[in-house]
Design a protein around this motif. Structure first.
Motif, PDB file in Angstrom:
ATOM      1  N   TYR A  44     -39.439  48.644-105.445  1.00  0.00           N
ATOM      2  CA  TYR A  44     -38.394  48.648-105.848  1.00  0.00           C
ATOM      3  C   TYR A  44     -37.301  48.742-107.029  1.00  0.00           C
ATOM      4  O   TYR A  44     -36.158  48.953-107.186  1.00  0.00           O
ATOM      5  CB  TYR A  44     -38.065  47.281-104.632  1.00  0.00           C
ATOM      6  CG  TYR A  44     -38.582  47.159-103.517  1.00  0.00           C
ATOM      7  CD1 TYR A  44     -37.939  47.850-102.359  1.00  0.00           C
ATOM      8  CD2 TYR A  44     -39.344  46.675-102.963  1.00  0.00           C
ATOM      9  CE1 TYR A  44     -38.414  48.262-101.198  1.00  0.00           C
ATOM     10  CE2 TYR A  44     -39.882  46.626-101.989  1.00  0.00           C
ATOM     11  CZ  TYR A  44     -39.713  47.097-100.746  1.00  0.00           C
ATOM     12  OH  TYR A  44     -39.728  47.215 -99.265  1.00  0.00           O
ATOM     13  N   GLY A  64     -31.598  54.838-108.586  1.00  0.00           N
ATOM     14  CA  GLY A  64     -30.294  54.857-107.562  1.00  0.00           C
ATOM     15  C   GLY A  64     -29.654  54.671-109.104  1.00  0.00           C
ATOM     16  O   GLY A  64     -28.146  55.428-108.174  1.00  0.00           O
ATOM     17  N   LYS A  70     -30.141  43.733-107.897  1.00  0.00           N
ATOM     18  CA  LYS A  70     -31.502  44.173-108.669  1.00  0.00           C
ATOM     19  C   LYS A  70     -31.790  44.690-109.788  1.00  0.00           C
ATOM     20  O   LYS A  70     -32.552  44.406-110.360  1.00  0.00           O
ATOM     21  CB  LYS A  70     -31.742  45.007-107.220  1.00  0.00           C
ATOM     22  CG  LYS A  70     -33.211  45.484-107.068  1.00  0.00           C
ATOM     23  CD  LYS A  70     -33.997  44.710-106.895  1.00  0.00           C
ATOM     24  CE  LYS A  70     -35.559  44.656-106.959  1.00  0.00           C
ATOM     25  NZ  LYS A  70     -36.892  42.885-106.606  1.00  0.00           N
ATOM     26  N   ALA A 124     -37.089  52.582-107.339  1.00  0.00           N
ATOM     27  CA  ALA A 124     -36.559  53.263-107.079  1.00  0.00           C
ATOM     28  C   ALA A 124     -35.203  53.195-107.052  1.00  0.00           C
ATOM     29  O   ALA A 124     -34.082  53.469-107.311  1.00  0.00           O
ATOM     30  CB  ALA A 124     -35.951  52.539-104.994  1.00  0.00           C
ATOM     31  N   THR A 125     -34.849  51.244-107.642  1.00  0.00           N
ATOM     32  CA  THR A 125     -33.398  50.892-107.908  1.00  0.00           C
ATOM     33  C   THR A 125     -33.011  51.928-109.283  1.00  0.00           C
ATOM     34  O   THR A 125     -31.700  51.854-109.286  1.00  0.00           O
ATOM     35  CB  THR A 125     -33.260  49.561-108.155  1.00  0.00           C
ATOM     36  OG1 THR A 125     -33.471  48.923-106.965  1.00  0.00           O
ATOM     37  CG2 THR A 125     -32.568  48.936-108.623  1.00  0.00           C
ATOM     38  N   LEU A 150     -27.818  46.629-104.218  1.00  0.00           N
ATOM     39  CA  LEU A 150     -28.234  47.474-105.336  1.00  0.00           C
ATOM     40  C   LEU A 150     -28.158  46.774-107.046  1.00  0.00           C
ATOM     41  O   LEU A 150     -29.011  47.141-108.257  1.00  0.00           O
ATOM     42  CB  LEU A 150     -28.268  48.651-105.251  1.00  0.00           C
ATOM     43  CG  LEU A 150     -28.527  50.507-106.056  1.00  0.00           C
ATOM     44  CD1 LEU A 150     -29.920  50.140-106.094  1.00  0.00           C
ATOM     45  CD2 LEU A 150     -27.303  50.976-106.160  1.00  0.00           C
ATOM     46  N   PRO A 161     -33.641  62.564-105.466  1.00  0.00           N
ATOM     47  CA  PRO A 161     -33.316  61.459-103.714  1.00  0.00           C
ATOM     48  C   PRO A 161     -35.093  61.409-103.967  1.00  0.00           C
ATOM     49  O   PRO A 161     -35.066  60.465-103.012  1.00  0.00           O
ATOM     50  CB  PRO A 161     -31.955  62.208-102.988  1.00  0.00           C
ATOM     51  CG  PRO A 161     -31.764  63.169-104.520  1.00  0.00           C
ATOM     52  CD  PRO A 161     -32.584  63.291-105.224  1.00  0.00           C
ATOM     53  N   ILE A 188     -36.628  58.726-105.425  1.00  0.00           N
ATOM     54  CA  ILE A 188     -36.569  57.604-104.799  1.00  0.00           C
ATOM     55  C   ILE A 188     -37.152  57.208-103.290  1.00  0.00           C
ATOM     56  O   ILE A 188     -37.880  55.657-103.197  1.00  0.00           O
ATOM     57  CB  ILE A 188     -34.998  57.042-104.603  1.00  0.00           C
ATOM     58  CG1 ILE A 188     -33.969  57.418-105.530  1.00  0.00           C
ATOM     59  CG2 ILE A 188     -34.755  56.071-103.584  1.00  0.00           C
ATOM     60  CD1 ILE A 188     -32.735  57.101-105.279  1.00  0.00           C
ATOM     61  N   VAL A 189     -37.147  57.784-103.159  1.00  0.00           N
ATOM     62  CA  VAL A 189     -38.628  57.832-101.107  1.00  0.00           C
ATOM     63  C   VAL A 189     -39.769  57.587-102.008  1.00  0.00           C
ATOM     64  O   VAL A 189     -40.011  56.731-101.057  1.00  0.00           O
ATOM     65  CB  VAL A 189     -38.251  58.876-100.770  1.00  0.00           C
ATOM     66  CG1 VAL A 189     -39.427  58.802 -99.474  1.00  0.00           C
ATOM     67  CG2 VAL A 189     -37.028  59.655-100.476  1.00  0.00           C
ATOM     68  N   LEU A 226     -40.061  53.937-103.095  1.00  0.00           N
ATOM     69  CA  LEU A 226     -39.936  53.441-101.870  1.00  0.00           C
ATOM     70  C   LEU A 226     -41.248  53.110-101.363  1.00  0.00           C
ATOM     71  O   LEU A 226     -41.714  52.168 -99.985  1.00  0.00           O
ATOM     72  CB  LEU A 226     -38.725  53.732-101.400  1.00  0.00           C
ATOM     73  CG  LEU A 226     -37.337  52.777-101.764  1.00  0.00           C
ATOM     74  CD1 LEU A 226     -36.572  53.160-100.561  1.00  0.00           C
ATOM     75  CD2 LEU A 226     -37.546  51.435-101.271  1.00  0.00           C
TER      76      LEU A 226
END
Lengths: 278, 282
Positions: free
Chosen positions: A243, A250, A39, A246-247, A36, A231, A234-235, A238
């Protein structure tokens, strides 16, 4: 060079226990978290910032942290009350209530999620009462708040209970003998003793609420700009195979979690210094 | 004659008010959600509820969840014992840091955990791509689900064992070694009997969480029906298709698991309080 890395010990099993520990820790925890971070680093700060810096994501982060804070605050008050009643008072059913405090830990979040939605939806047992009174619970921030209260409920009670159990009788007796009223004793003698543990529970409850997903998404309704938690975004990123996006979310959440972990540790160190135990 | 009130308690009226508030609060916040699960599952009778569990999708989900728990829980138990042995029987630099790393999964959102695993082992990554090419996909397959479940339950056993083993010290093991016992013999005849209840306690919590994990698994599973949908994932899918009875019946099975877990946990706490970390963590 000062201290050796590992002190010599007559006990065997250093190689195998260290080997299993470090290998599994690397595969399960360090490697994924490293991926993570990597990335994020390869995308660069500017890209990450542009991914996070949208009204929809700021809105979800603000919603998540605001409601998590309020839920943790609510749990702080009721958690201390619950701990006090469960430790100090003796009544029929105390054991059952005490065991039931852990229910949110044991009940899978998806189960809690659909159960809370069934209760608080406009046609549900509690939701219909709210409807009569003219407001909605499920699919509004209030519903998210209730789900976050549910998942964070045990933390404060479980950190405060042992502290209450260890308060020595003399402390309150002396206070009463010196003429303090019961209320004065509770506010000026007992609550300060509980504060460090209660704050630790508060922080744990907050951290749990911020990351919570399963119990929230059913009751939230997931309306963009209104009831989308961080959260969930993020889903969504994805599912769009974004990505980097989302990263970025996150890492933002991870940074905040890390700060909270530091605060928890600082509280524990401070409280241990101030009074002998916590 | 006025009644004596101990300085350690409140007036009876306040006491009973607080007890009443506690009962009301817990009834609304905790018991109502639990009861509604069974109520909704049994809305059309017990037969309909049980029949809904017999459909291939639910049956596959139950089987998958059992497989995942059967892999993740023993692996984490082995890790927990090894980590506790390493941390409590040896002195080394960086011990506090190691403990922090082990605790890390507790402070990370399950969704972020799932994301981390996708970024490490997804088919677009170096490691994941190579494994997928060789016929071992991790993400959207069983290994990814097991990894995600292990991540979120990683600290449970170690956290339970470390305080207990610190308290018990090293003297018993050292005595056994002096008497000529081998390392493994010391572990199985001296250490293990001392930590067995704490180990069971940790395994119990680990299992409950592994079987019920939703967020992390939702991301790595890909939600392929009958293949990578665990029980919590299947509950979500059924619920969103308005198959309420089926969703709540499957949820009721997990709720029963939660109740059994709580019961066993409480029994362990009452019976073996002196041998558990949780009851005297303070």
């Amino acid at each position: 060079m000062g201290r050796p890395l590992v002190h010599r010990s007559p006990i065997p099993g250093l190689g195998i226990s260290a080997g299993i520990t470090l290998t599994m820790l690397s595969i399960v925890v360090i490697l994924p978290i490293g991926a993570l971070l990597l990335k994020g680093a390869s995308a660069g700060f500017v890209t990450l910032w542009s991914e996070v810096n949208t009204p929809r994501i700021w809105g979800s982060l603000w919603l998540s942290f605001r409601l998590s804070f309020l839920a943790a605050l609510f749990n702080l008050v009721f958690g201390v009350l619950l701990a006090w009643v469960l430790v100090r008072y003796h009544f029929v059913g105390r054991r059952i209530l005490d065991a039931a405090v852990d229910l949110p830990f044991a009940l899978p979040t998806a189960v809690a999620g659909i159960a809370l939605t069934a209760l608080y939806a406009p046609n549900g047992a509690f939701g219909s009462i709210a409807k009569e009174l003219g407001f909605k619970i499920a699919y509004t921030p209030l519903g998210i708040f209730l789900a976050l209260v549910f998942v964070g409920l045990p933390f404060v009670t479980r950190t405060v209970q042992p502290v209450i159990a260890e308060i020595e009788a003399e402390v309150e007796e002396v206070s009463a003998t010196l003429g303090a009223s019961r209320l004065y004793t509770i506010i000026h003698v007992i609550l300060p003793m509980l504060t460090p543990a209660a704050l630790t529970g508060f922080a744990l409850s907050l951290a749990r609420a911020v990351g919570e997903y399963g119990s929230v998404i059913f009751i939230a309704g997931n309306i963009p700009f209104k009831t989308e938690i961080a959260p969930l975004l993020i889903v969504i990123k994805l599912e769009e195979f974004n990505y980097v996006g989302a990263t970025a979310i996150g890492l933002t959440m991870l940074a905040i979690s890390f700060v909270m972990l530091l605060v928890i540790n600082a509280i524990q160190i401070l409280s241990r210094r101030r009074i002998g135990y916590v | 004659m006025s009644k004596f009130i101990s300085p350690r308690t409140e007036r009876p009226i306040l006491r009973w008010t607080l007890i009443a508030i506690t009962f009301a609060f817990m009834a609304v916040m905790l018991f109502a959600p639990l009861i509604i699960v069974f109520f909704e599952a049994l809305r059309n009778g017990a037969v309909a509820a049980v029949e809904s569990l017999g459909n291939p999708e639910a049956a596959a989900a139950i089987k998958l969840t059992l497989i995942v728990a059967a892999c993740a829980v023993p692996l984490n138990a082995v890790f927990g014992v090894a980590a506790a042995w390493f941390i409590t029987k040896f002195d080394f630099r960086g011990k506090a840091f190691l403990i922090t790393l082990i605790d890390l999964p507790f402070s990370i959102s399950p969704v972020v955990a799932g994301l981390c695993i996708v970024l490490t082992f997804g088919s677009a990554t170096m490691v994941g791509g190579w494994l997928t090419d060789n016929g071992y996909p991790i993400v959207f397959a069983l290994p990814g689900i097991i990894l995600a479940s292990m991540f979120v339950t990683f600290p449970f056993v170690a956290r339970e064992l470390i305080p207990v083993m610190i308290e018990q010290g090293r003297a018993e093991e050292e005595a056994a070694l002096t008497l000529g016992a081998s390392g493994w013999r010391v572990f199985f005849t001296v250490t293990l009997p001392n930590i067995r209840w704490a180990l069971l306690y940790g395994v119990l919590l680990c299992n409950a969480r592994a079987m019920g994990e939703f967020g992390a698994v939702a991301i790595v599973s890909g939600k392929i029906r009958g293949q990578t949908a665990t029980m919590p994932i299947t509950i979500e899918m059924l619920y969103q298709e308005y198959l309420s009875i089926a969703a709540f019946s499957l949820a009721a099975v997990l709720a029963l698991l939660a109740l059994v877990t709580l019961l066993l946990k409480t029994a362990l706490e009452l019976r073996f309080a002196d041998q558990l970390a949780a009851t005297h963590r303070a």
